[in-house]
Design a protein around this motif. Structure first.
Motif, PDB file in Angstrom:
ATOM      1  N   TYR A 110       0.832  -1.212   0.000  1.00  0.00           N
ATOM      2  CA  TYR A 110       0.000   0.000   0.000  1.00  0.00           C
ATOM      3  C   TYR A 110       0.863   1.258   0.000  1.00  0.00           C
ATOM      4  CZ  TYR A 110      -2.865   3.782   1.822  1.00  0.00           C
ATOM      5  OH  TYR A 110      -3.473   4.991   2.012  1.00  0.00           O
ATOM      6  N   GLU A 111       1.890   1.283   0.854  1.00  0.00           N
ATOM      7  CA  GLU A 111       2.721   2.484   0.984  1.00  0.00           C
ATOM      8  C   GLU A 111       3.499   2.778  -0.293  1.00  0.00           C
ATOM      9  OE1 GLU A 111       2.945   4.655   3.384  1.00  0.00           O
ATOM     10  OE2 GLU A 111       1.478   3.672   4.668  1.00  0.00           O
ATOM     11  N   VAL A 112       3.927   1.736  -0.995  1.00  0.00           N
ATOM     12  CA  VAL A 112       4.687   1.944  -2.230  1.00  0.00           C
ATOM     13  C   VAL A 112       3.848   2.705  -3.254  1.00  0.00           C
ATOM     14  CG1 VAL A 112       5.537   0.704  -4.249  1.00  0.00           C
ATOM     15  CG2 VAL A 112       6.347   0.078  -1.995  1.00  0.00           C
ATOM     16  N   GLU A 113       2.567   2.376  -3.348  1.00  0.00           N
ATOM     17  CA  GLU A 113       1.690   3.101  -4.260  1.00  0.00           C
ATOM     18  C   GLU A 113       1.572   4.570  -3.876  1.00  0.00           C
ATOM     19  OE1 GLU A 113      -2.098   1.335  -4.722  1.00  0.00           O
ATOM     20  OE2 GLU A 113      -1.376  -0.325  -5.941  1.00  0.00           O
ATOM     21  N   ARG A 114       1.709   4.850  -2.583  1.00  0.00           N
ATOM     22  CA  ARG A 114       1.551   6.225  -2.109  1.00  0.00           C
ATOM     23  C   ARG A 114       2.800   7.069  -2.326  1.00  0.00           C
ATOM     24  NH1 ARG A 114       2.651   9.036   2.430  1.00  0.00           N
ATOM     25  NH2 ARG A 114       3.595   7.234   3.431  1.00  0.00           N
ATOM     26  N   ILE A 115       3.984   6.482  -2.160  1.00  0.00           N
ATOM     27  CA  ILE A 115       5.214   7.288  -2.168  1.00  0.00           C
ATOM     28  C   ILE A 115       5.952   7.271  -3.493  1.00  0.00           C
ATOM     29  CG2 ILE A 115       5.545   6.900   0.302  1.00  0.00           C
ATOM     30  CD1 ILE A 115       7.719   4.875  -0.408  1.00  0.00           C
TER      31      ILE A 115
END
Length: 469
Positions: A110-115
């Protein structure tokens, strides 16, 4: 050699040939390392220029360089490690609660998609984790290293045509860390490596066999010794490690004049007595050789820092030396003699158990197949709705580039559900609201949180705006 070092070396004893390939924008460097029991030697190393008139010509010249090197020196590596330069990578640090460790892989998805400003299915990534401690107050510092899949696929295809297949896709900083760890011996103490990268300099910081930071110092500007020490200590503090005493800084070649430390050895000098190499390796040191040698050492099972951007399913099978297969063969023979009589019985029991489970799962499988069909239909509809999204995104990026003043810069940009979210630093963050409101592509521009003071008198901001379709 102390007992700990000897113990580590004996566990890594093998008969291997490792090939390290370090790709830069305009050249490729290859290194061939052999390991014969505990004796490790650099046999051959060479740099080749790459044709940069077009991407296709560059990949073709890469293929030709690798094929020429392996053919000229009759290199038949048991393992190949590909090493990418900093210019092709994205590095981000994420802070998470300690409780996220139980489901860290799912949280990072999830975080990879955000950053990262690329779709998840267009990147490969790996990560290093540092933990402050358990409990509710515990924190995780995760360094995420990512690269576009297209870049990796193009290199792998070119190397496949040259007759080699990498089992690891690493980065230059990690290869330098492996090289330094091999030359220094096992140690958990923090250290840093400064190396030239074109007109820039790259600073990589390591602790406990992990890469914790990798900085690019632009335009050849080098910090003073005090500034360098402050930068390293700040990196260590951000991953919950307080250094005791002075942190060792190593240099690729002679120490840089603006940041040199008296008595600090360079990485070539460090290899004396540890790495057997041709005289020209020490007499005419080329910094580009070091990542290639570090990658080759890792290919020969002499690596310490574990970062591999290649997914498990794309890695070739075990290609180790003679000792590993011999040990496995002896183990298999012993297990066959001891347990051979019970294999047929266990297989039959397993077969019956699996048949029963398959029968019980058939209704669920039918439901899943129906859901897959529905998902494919929805995916086709979504593709129709988002056909022009990439072209619109380019317009938004161009508009932000034109509107944001030169004294401000962004650290994060996200686009989702018709809204653009940006974080960054500016001298006067409040003036950004009116500047962005004047854009014909944006509306309802507002802060998502109060501005805070940052370094150098700048203000940290977080802004969200709706986009005009």
């Amino acid at each position: 050699m102390d007992l700990a070092t000897f113990s580590l070396r004996i566990r890594r004893a093998d008969f291997l040939d490792g090939l390290g390939i370090f790709v830069e924008p305009s050249r490729v460097t290859l290194a061939h390392v052999t390991k014969r029991f505990m004796r490790v030697a650099l046999r051959h190393a060479r740099s080749y220029p790459l044709v940069v008139t077009s991407p296709q010509d560059r990949l073709q010249s890469l293929e030709q360089a690798v094929a020429s090197f392996t053919r000229e020196f009759n290199v038949q590596p048991g393992a190949v490690h590909l090493c990418l330069g900093r210019h092709e990578l994205l590095l981000n640090r994420i802070m998470l609660p300690a409780a996220a460790r139980e489901n860290l892989q799912q949280v990072l998805e999830y975080e990879v998609e955000r950053i990262i400003p690329l779709p998840r299915d267009e990147i490969f990534y790996d990560y290093q984790v540092r933990e402050s401690g358990g409990g509710e107050a515990g924190r995780l510092a995760v360094l995420v290293v990512s690269v576009p899949r297209r870049v990796v696929r193009e290199y792998l295809d070119a190397l496949e045509l040259a007759g080699v297949r990498p089992k690891t896709v690493g980065i230059a900083a990690v290869a330098l860390g492996d090289y330094a760890a091999f030359c220094r011996g096992p140690s958990d103490a923090p250290f840093a490596i400064m190396t030239p990268s074109g007109r820039d300099f790259e600073l990589a910081v390591f602790v406990e066999r992990q890469l914790i930071a990798d900085h690019v110092l632009r335009d050849g500007l080098t910090p003073t010794a005090a500034e360098l020490d402050e930068m390293i200590r700040r990196d260590l503090a951000e991953v919950f490690r307080a250094p005791e005493g002075e942190v060792e800084v190593l240099y690729a070649g002679a120490p840089l004049s603006a940041a040199s430390v008296d008595g600090t050895p360079d990485l070539f000098t460090l290899a004396h007595g540890r790495l057997e190499a041709p005289p020209e390796f020490f007499e005419s040191p080329e910094p580009a050789l070091l990542p290639a040698v570090g990658a080759a050492l890792a290919a020969a099972r002499e690596g310490s820092v574990d970062v591999n951007l290649l997914p498990e399913e794309d890695r070739p099978g075990l290609q180790e030396g003679l000792l590993v297969p011999l040990i496995l063969l002896v183990i298999v023979a012993l297990l066959t003699l001891v347990y051979g009589g019970s294999v047929i019985v266990r297989d039959e029991m397993t077969r019956r158990a699996l048949a029963h489970e398959v029968e019980a799962l058939e209704p669920q499988v039918a439901v899943v197949k129906k859901q897959e069909a529905e998902a494919r239909t929805l995916e086709a509809q979504l593709s129709t709705l988002t056909t022009d999204q990439d072209r619109r995104m380019i317009n938004y990026l161009r508009e932000l580039t034109d509107r944001i003043p030169t004294d401000a810069y962004l650290t994060t940009m996200r686009y989702r559900n018709g809204r653009v979210e940006i974080d960054g630093f500016a001298t006067k963050a409040s003036e950004l609201i009116k500047t962005l409101e004047d854009s014909p592509l944006l509306r309802n521009v507002q802060f998502t949180s109060p501005t805070t003071a940052g370094q150098g008198g700048q203000e940290r901001f977080s802004i969200v705006a709706e986009v005009e379709e």
